[in-house]
Every structure is written in structure tokens, then in C-alpha cells.
Design a protein around this motif. Structure first.
Motif, PDB file in Angstrom:
ATOM      1  N   TYR A  57       6.740 -15.276  47.938  1.00  0.00           N
ATOM      2  CA  TYR A  57       8.080 -15.782  47.645  1.00  0.00           C
ATOM      3  C   TYR A  57       9.074 -14.640  47.395  1.00  0.00           C
ATOM      4  CZ  TYR A  57       6.166 -20.461  47.483  1.00  0.00           C
ATOM      5  OH  TYR A  57       5.563 -21.644  47.837  1.00  0.00           O
ATOM      6  N   ILE A  58       8.663 -13.420  47.718  1.00  0.00           N
ATOM      7  CA  ILE A  58       9.600 -12.297  47.677  1.00  0.00           C
ATOM      8  C   ILE A  58      10.168 -12.059  49.078  1.00  0.00           C
ATOM      9  CG2 ILE A  58       9.920  -9.839  47.196  1.00  0.00           C
ATOM     10  CD1 ILE A  58       7.726  -9.985  45.159  1.00  0.00           C
ATOM     11  N   ASN A  59       9.273 -12.079  50.066  1.00  0.00           N
ATOM     12  CA  ASN A  59       9.683 -11.910  51.462  1.00  0.00           C
ATOM     13  C   ASN A  59      10.575 -10.686  51.668  1.00  0.00           C
ATOM     14  OD1 ASN A  59       8.528 -14.136  53.187  1.00  0.00           O
ATOM     15  ND2 ASN A  59       9.294 -15.306  51.436  1.00  0.00           N
ATOM     16  N   SER A  60      10.065  -9.558  51.123  1.00  0.00           N
ATOM     17  CA  SER A  60      10.777  -8.278  51.190  1.00  0.00           C
ATOM     18  C   SER A  60      12.180  -8.398  50.597  1.00  0.00           C
ATOM     19  CB  SER A  60      10.829  -7.746  52.630  1.00  0.00           C
ATOM     20  OG  SER A  60      11.262  -6.414  52.657  1.00  0.00           O
ATOM     21  N   ILE A 394       5.392 -14.023  43.236  1.00  0.00           N
ATOM     22  CA  ILE A 394       6.831 -14.108  43.005  1.00  0.00           C
ATOM     23  C   ILE A 394       7.302 -12.741  42.521  1.00  0.00           C
ATOM     24  CG2 ILE A 394       6.717 -16.569  42.462  1.00  0.00           C
ATOM     25  CD1 ILE A 394       7.088 -15.780  39.468  1.00  0.00           C
ATOM     26  N   ALA A 395       8.592 -12.561  42.437  1.00  0.00           N
ATOM     27  CA  ALA A 395       9.138 -11.271  42.007  1.00  0.00           C
ATOM     28  C   ALA A 395       8.676 -10.925  40.596  1.00  0.00           C
ATOM     29  CB  ALA A 395      10.659 -11.304  42.058  1.00  0.00           C
ATOM     30  N   PRO A 396       8.308  -9.656  40.345  1.00  0.00           N
ATOM     31  CA  PRO A 396       7.844  -9.236  39.020  1.00  0.00           C
ATOM     32  C   PRO A 396       8.998  -8.981  38.050  1.00  0.00           C
ATOM     33  CG  PRO A 396       7.757  -7.384  40.518  1.00  0.00           C
ATOM     34  CD  PRO A 396       8.192  -8.570  41.339  1.00  0.00           C
ATOM     35  N   SER A 397       9.947  -9.901  38.038  1.00  0.00           N
ATOM     36  CA  SER A 397      11.102  -9.799  37.144  1.00  0.00           C
ATOM     37  C   SER A 397      11.744 -11.166  37.037  1.00  0.00           C
ATOM     38  CB  SER A 397      12.128  -8.797  37.693  1.00  0.00           C
ATOM     39  OG  SER A 397      13.361  -8.918  36.996  1.00  0.00           O
ATOM     40  N   TYR A 399      14.708 -11.592  36.563  1.00  0.00           N
ATOM     41  CA  TYR A 399      16.076 -11.437  37.055  1.00  0.00           C
ATOM     42  C   TYR A 399      16.154 -11.434  38.579  1.00  0.00           C
ATOM     43  CZ  TYR A 399      17.166 -10.080  32.253  1.00  0.00           C
ATOM     44  OH  TYR A 399      17.326 -10.068  30.888  1.00  0.00           O
ATOM     45  N   GLU A 400      15.149 -11.939  39.237  1.00  0.00           N
ATOM     46  CA  GLU A 400      15.153 -11.978  40.693  1.00  0.00           C
ATOM     47  C   GLU A 400      14.931 -13.397  41.191  1.00  0.00           C
ATOM     48  OE1 GLU A 400      15.882  -9.551  42.629  1.00  0.00           O
ATOM     49  OE2 GLU A 400      15.455  -7.690  41.557  1.00  0.00           O
ATOM     50  N   THR A 401      15.665 -13.774  42.220  1.00  0.00           N
ATOM     51  CA  THR A 401      15.478 -15.080  42.834  1.00  0.00           C
ATOM     52  C   THR A 401      14.214 -15.094  43.690  1.00  0.00           C
ATOM     53  OG1 THR A 401      16.540 -16.759  44.207  1.00  0.00           O
ATOM     54  CG2 THR A 401      16.854 -14.493  44.876  1.00  0.00           C
ATOM     55  N   TRP A 402      13.692 -16.275  43.941  1.00  0.00           N
ATOM     56  CA  TRP A 402      12.644 -16.463  44.940  1.00  0.00           C
ATOM     57  C   TRP A 402      13.328 -16.731  46.279  1.00  0.00           C
ATOM     58  CZ3 TRP A 402       8.451 -20.379  42.836  1.00  0.00           C
ATOM     59  CH2 TRP A 402       8.149 -20.097  41.507  1.00  0.00           C
ATOM     60  N   PHE A 403      12.699 -16.267  47.358  1.00  0.00           N
ATOM     61  CA  PHE A 403      13.195 -16.541  48.702  1.00  0.00           C
ATOM     62  C   PHE A 403      12.122 -17.289  49.485  1.00  0.00           C
ATOM     63  CE2 PHE A 403      15.389 -12.589  47.482  1.00  0.00           C
ATOM     64  CZ  PHE A 403      16.705 -12.943  47.701  1.00  0.00           C
ATOM     65  N   LEU A 404      12.499 -18.404  50.092  1.00  0.00           N
ATOM     66  CA  LEU A 404      11.559 -19.127  50.934  1.00  0.00           C
ATOM     67  C   LEU A 404      11.724 -18.715  52.387  1.00  0.00           C
ATOM     68  CD1 LEU A 404      11.446 -20.880  48.323  1.00  0.00           C
ATOM     69  CD2 LEU A 404      10.935 -22.821  49.812  1.00  0.00           C
ATOM     70  N   THR A 405      10.645 -18.866  53.134  1.00  0.00           N
ATOM     71  CA  THR A 405      10.636 -18.540  54.550  1.00  0.00           C
ATOM     72  C   THR A 405      10.258 -19.774  55.348  1.00  0.00           C
ATOM     73  OG1 THR A 405       9.451 -17.293  56.249  1.00  0.00           O
ATOM     74  CG2 THR A 405       8.284 -17.664  54.210  1.00  0.00           C
ATOM     75  N   ASP A 406      10.739 -19.833  56.570  1.00  0.00           N
ATOM     76  CA  ASP A 406      10.432 -20.969  57.434  1.00  0.00           C
ATOM     77  C   ASP A 406       8.943 -21.017  57.782  1.00  0.00           C
ATOM     78  OD1 ASP A 406      11.416 -23.249  58.878  1.00  0.00           O
ATOM     79  OD2 ASP A 406      11.116 -22.135  60.735  1.00  0.00           O
ATOM     80  N   ALA A 407       8.243 -19.915  57.579  1.00  0.00           N
ATOM     81  CA  ALA A 407       6.805 -19.879  57.873  1.00  0.00           C
ATOM     82  C   ALA A 407       5.987 -20.653  56.838  1.00  0.00           C
ATOM     83  CB  ALA A 407       6.318 -18.430  57.945  1.00  0.00           C
ATOM     84  N   LEU A 408       6.566 -20.942  55.676  1.00  0.00           N
ATOM     85  CA  LEU A 408       5.863 -21.719  54.660  1.00  0.00           C
ATOM     86  C   LEU A 408       5.608 -23.140  55.155  1.00  0.00           C
ATOM     87  CD1 LEU A 408       7.868 -20.663  51.487  1.00  0.00           C
ATOM     88  CD2 LEU A 408       5.376 -20.451  51.712  1.00  0.00           C
ATOM     89  N   THR A 409       4.403 -23.630  54.943  1.00  0.00           N
ATOM     90  CA  THR A 409       4.075 -25.012  55.254  1.00  0.00           C
ATOM     91  C   THR A 409       4.126 -25.846  53.977  1.00  0.00           C
ATOM     92  OG1 THR A 409       1.704 -24.728  54.862  1.00  0.00           O
ATOM     93  CG2 THR A 409       2.522 -24.208  57.083  1.00  0.00           C
ATOM     94  N   TYR A 410       4.116 -27.161  54.136  1.00  0.00           N
ATOM     95  CA  TYR A 410       4.082 -28.020  52.947  1.00  0.00           C
ATOM     96  C   TYR A 410       2.740 -27.876  52.221  1.00  0.00           C
ATOM     97  CZ  TYR A 410       8.613 -30.056  53.832  1.00  0.00           C
ATOM     98  OH  TYR A 410       9.966 -30.225  53.986  1.00  0.00           O
ATOM     99  N   GLU A 411       1.717 -27.491  52.948  1.00  0.00           N
ATOM    100  CA  GLU A 411       0.429 -27.199  52.298  1.00  0.00           C
ATOM    101  C   GLU A 411       0.570 -25.980  51.396  1.00  0.00           C
ATOM    102  OE1 GLU A 411      -4.267 -26.235  53.417  1.00  0.00           O
ATOM    103  OE2 GLU A 411      -2.763 -26.445  55.006  1.00  0.00           O
ATOM    104  N   ASP A 412       1.300 -24.964  51.867  1.00  0.00           N
ATOM    105  CA  ASP A 412       1.563 -23.788  51.035  1.00  0.00           C
ATOM    106  C   ASP A 412       2.340 -24.180  49.778  1.00  0.00           C
ATOM    107  OD1 ASP A 412       0.388 -22.013  52.892  1.00  0.00           O
ATOM    108  OD2 ASP A 412       2.276 -21.829  54.002  1.00  0.00           O
ATOM    109  N   LEU A 413       3.323 -25.042  49.947  1.00  0.00           N
ATOM    110  CA  LEU A 413       4.132 -25.477  48.812  1.00  0.00           C
ATOM    111  C   LEU A 413       3.282 -26.260  47.815  1.00  0.00           C
ATOM    112  CD1 LEU A 413       7.360 -26.620  50.706  1.00  0.00           C
ATOM    113  CD2 LEU A 413       6.952 -24.433  49.565  1.00  0.00           C
ATOM    114  N   ASP A 414       2.399 -27.102  48.319  1.00  0.00           N
ATOM    115  CA  ASP A 414       1.510 -27.857  47.429  1.00  0.00           C
ATOM    116  C   ASP A 414       0.571 -26.930  46.662  1.00  0.00           C
ATOM    117  OD1 ASP A 414       2.549 -30.359  48.003  1.00  0.00           O
ATOM    118  OD2 ASP A 414       1.151 -30.729  49.654  1.00  0.00           O
ATOM    119  N   LYS A 415       0.064 -25.896  47.359  1.00  0.00           N
ATOM    120  CA  LYS A 415      -0.802 -24.916  46.687  1.00  0.00           C
ATOM    121  C   LYS A 415      -0.031 -24.186  45.582  1.00  0.00           C
ATOM    122  CE  LYS A 415      -3.915 -23.906  50.584  1.00  0.00           C
ATOM    123  NZ  LYS A 415      -4.317 -22.880  51.574  1.00  0.00           N
TER     124      LYS A 415
END
Length: 425
Positions: A57-60, A394-397, A399-415
């Protein structure tokens, strides 16, 4: 999970790299523990040097909007590398990506490519000062625009993670020309203009803050900034390093219907390679060298590798506008799931806009830097390490937002939601 290889690599890195990292927030100082060293990534997943795999959820920090190692970008970079990595001369590809970017983003006629978001914001400020012939700028507490001296005044992100509001090495002369405002407080900005009549060149803002966690603008806030700048003949600069091409193909300007005078880009525009850009109407950009007196240059600006990656990335986004709907739906799904599993366990609030989302461990709404600081607490550290141990990065702070990517599946989200349900606060 075990991190033996990462721990050993961190020990070695500290001998030759300050703090063992090349960007401070990576050091895990904000959460404790030892940073993990990533070996490779594909799609929505990272793999570390110990063989552990993580949903990312950082996605660079934002650019991997189509997932890691996105094949068209990778192939374009490989083919371009075979023909040379840098020439220090103009190339046709620079014009092609410039034409594409200008066609996608409202209210810009010309764009100048640089090598990072920091460089883009730094150059935009210089251009604004040259155009208005004024020295002072307004920035907002908690907003981070890179590590140029003018911006290291109550910055968010890594500086907040370390609890350092100002960096040594920034001179008093530089600091006096940076005026601080509170995010989401238009009256505060009006007061600054009243107290500094005809001295302010520009207001620079993350239209959706991402460096104090995800903090969207309140209704009417950006409209008020536009009016204030217009009335005072100052420029409004949108730092869209995070939001550009991520919230919509036209970025925050498109989402909110606000015309900025200068827009800064980074992250997505390079497809993961180091690149940034700043853009504006022709009347403003014509003040930039070689057309005008405001100097900006860079040997690697517009280098063929970054341009090849960026062109493929922007082309993919421009040809598939449904990606923004998919990302919005996935992020809303994740928010709903997080709320269900955290309810009653710990105080929290969630901010979300598009594919940017943050979980704040605070009882009250988070709408500026002060309210964001209330959520930097042991709850977050527990949350971070528990997710890491359950394969979610996720970001180790806080003070940082999470970023989602289109490569994420709903299975990934459930996990991910399942991992959050297992956190023991």
C-alpha cells in the motif's frame, strides 16, 4: 515472519549510508524496529530479501498506479535503454509526452520536465517569484513539497516522523520568506495576505494532503484560495506530485474544478522512474529560460528512460479512464471493511479521497496538521507491525497516506481487512 537477511543488510548499510537509508522515513524511526529490504515486486506485491511477500500500500509512494513491473512500461524502458540512457540533447519523445500531458490536464499550455517532485516544486516557486516579482510564499503546516530550503518549514511526512519542524541548514533569510498557514483555514490565509500586502508571490498547497496522512480539503477551501490569490495578484500552485494523474487524468484540478496557475507533477508521470514536471499557461511558462529570465536547467531532465516510462504510463491511463472508477470502488470497499473490523476496538477515523486513504487512531476528525499529530501514537506503531507480520505493507509513518493500485484484487483487499481484524491493540 523473520527478517534475518534484512537485519543483516541494515547493519551493513549503516556503515556506508547515513542512517542506513537514502530517504529518512525508510529507517522505521517512526514505528521502531528494523526496516525490511525489498528484493523485487510484481503487481500488488513486494518480496523482501528473506522471501516474505507483502500486499503493498506504499507503491513507491504513489507512482505504481497500475502495479509494479507494469509490462508496457518495463518493455519501453528496456527498448529505450538499448539505444542509450541519456544524451543531454532534445529528443522527439519529450515533445510527445508533453503533448499528451497537456492534453490530459486542464488549464496548462506548456510543461517542463525535471527529475523529481522536489525539483518541480522548487522550480515552480522560482518561476512564481520571477513572474510576480515578489519574494514571499505561503505554505501550509504539514504539507511537504520536497526538501528544498523554502519548504522545510513545518513540513509534514518524514520531518514530522522525526519530530523536527525545521531543518538545520535552512537559513533565517530563507525562512522569513516562507509564511505558514493552517490547512483548511482560508481565514488564516487571508490574514497572511493582509499582513504582507503586495509581498506574496504564491500559495503552494497539496490540494489533497498526503504528507500528514490523507487529508482532503474542506468544501469551499480551495475555492477560497483561488479567490484570495486572484484578488491579490498572487499565483496558486497545486503540488500534484501525489494527486496528479492519480485522482483523475486531470488530477485535482479536474476533481475539484479549480484552476491553479502552476501545477507540479511527479510520481505517476514517471511510471516509477525519477521524474517530475511543472506546468502552467503559456504567459507564465514564457518567463522560463530560454524564453525568459527565470533560469532552470538539468542535464538529466527529459532523459529518454524516464520519458519512455512516463509516456507508456500516461497513455495507459488516458486510454482506460475506467481505472479511476475501479480504484475509487476498491478504496471504498477497503474503507468499509476496515471500519467494520476496527469498530469498538480502538478510537479511529478514516480519511479517503479517490485511491488515497489513511487510518488515523484518533477520536476526532483529522483535517489539518494539529489534528493529524494527535493520531501519531502507540496505536499506530502496533497497527503497523501487526500488519507487516501478516503480510501487509503500509507506510512506516502515521503521516503518510496509503496508495492503492489497480493491480490489487478484491481477494487482496479481503486479506488486508482480515489482517487488520487480527491486530491486538
Amino acid at each position: 515472519m523473520e527478517y534475518k537477511r534484512s537485519s543483516a543488510l541494515f547493519v551493513e548499510a549503516q556503515k556506508v549510508i547515513p542512517g542506513g537509508v537514502n530517504s529518512p522515513v525508510r529507517a522505521f524511526k517512526g514505528v521502531g524496529g528494523t526496516p525490511i529490504f525489498i528484493k523485487e515486486a510484481k503487481g500488488a506485491y513486494l518480496s523482501d530479501e528473506d522471501g516474505n511477500q507483502f500486499i503493498d500500500y506504499i507503491n513507491s509512494w504513489g507512482p505504481m498506479i497500475l502495479g509494479h513491473a507494469y509490462e508496457p512500461v518495463v518493455n519501453a524502458v528496456i527498448e529505450k535503454t538499448k539505444k542509450g540512457t541519456s544524451f543531454g540533447t532534445p529528443t522527439a519523445l519529450e515533445t510527445e509526452i508533453a503533448q499528451l500531458a497537456v492534453s490530459m490536464v486542464p488549464n496548462i499550455d506548456m510543461i517542463r520536465f525535471v527529475n523529481s517532485g522536489t525539483e518541480a516544486c522548487m522550480s515552480a516557486i522560482r518561476l512564481a517569484r520571477g513572474y510576480t516579482k515578489r519574494d514571499k510564499i505561503v505554505k501550509f503546516s504539514g504539507c511537504y513539497h520536497g526538501h528544498s530550503d523554502s519548504f522545510l518549514i513545518a513540513a509534514g511526512s518524514g520531518l514530522s516522523t522525526f519530530g523536527v519542524p525545521n531543518s538545520p541548514g535552512v537559513t533565517q533569510g530563507t525562512a522569513k520568506d516562507t509564511l505558514l498557514a493552517q490547512y483548511n483555514d482560508a481565514d488564516n490565509v487571508r490574514d497572511l495576505f493582509e499582513a504582507n500586502k503586495d509581498e506574496i508571490a504564491a500559495v503552494i498547497i497539496e490540494p489533497v494532503a498526503g504528507n500528514m496522512g490523507c487529508i482532503p480539503p474542506k468544501d469551499g477551501f480551495l475555492e477560497a484560495l483561488r479567490q484570495i490569490c486572484t484578488e491579490n495578484k498572487a499565483l496558486l500552485i497545486f503540488d500534484e506530485v501525489m494527486t496528479g494523474f492519480r485522482l483523475a487524468k486531470g488530477g485535482a484540478q479536474e476533481v475539484f474544478g479549480i484552476k491553479a496557475d502552476i501545477v507540479c507533477f511527479g510520481k505517476v508521470i514517471g511510471g516509477g522512474l525519477p521524474v517530475g514536471a511543472f506546468a502552467a499557461r503559456e504567459e507564465i511558462m514564457s518567463h522560463l529560460a530560454p524564453l525568459g529570465p527565470v533560469y532552470q536547467a538539468g542535464t538529466l531532465s527529459g532523459n529518454p528512460l524516464a520519458m519512455a516510462a512516463g509516456y507508456e504510463m500516461l497513455k495507459a491511463l488516458n486510454n482506460d479512464l475506467e481505472i479511476y472508477t475501479r480504484l475509487e470502488e476498491k478504496t471504498a470497499y477497503l474503507e468499509k471493511g476496515i471500519k467494520e473490523v476496527l469498530k469498538g476496538k480502538v478510537p479511529f477515523t478514516i480519511n479517503r479521497l479517490g485511491s488515497m486513504i489513511s487510518v488515523f487512531f484518533a477520536e476526532n476528525p483529522v483535517y489539518d496538521f494539529e489534528t493529524a499529530k494527535a493520531a501519531d501514537n502507540p496505536y499506530f506503531k502496533t497497527f503497523f507491525h501487526s500488519l507487516l507480520n501478516h503480510g501487509v505493507y503500509i507506510a512506516p509513518s502515521s503521516y503518510e497516506t496509503w496508495f492503492l493500485t489497480d493491480a490489487l484484487t478484491y481477494e487482496d483487499l479481503d486479506k488486508t481487512i482480515e489482517a487488520i481484524a487480527k491486530v491486538e491493540f
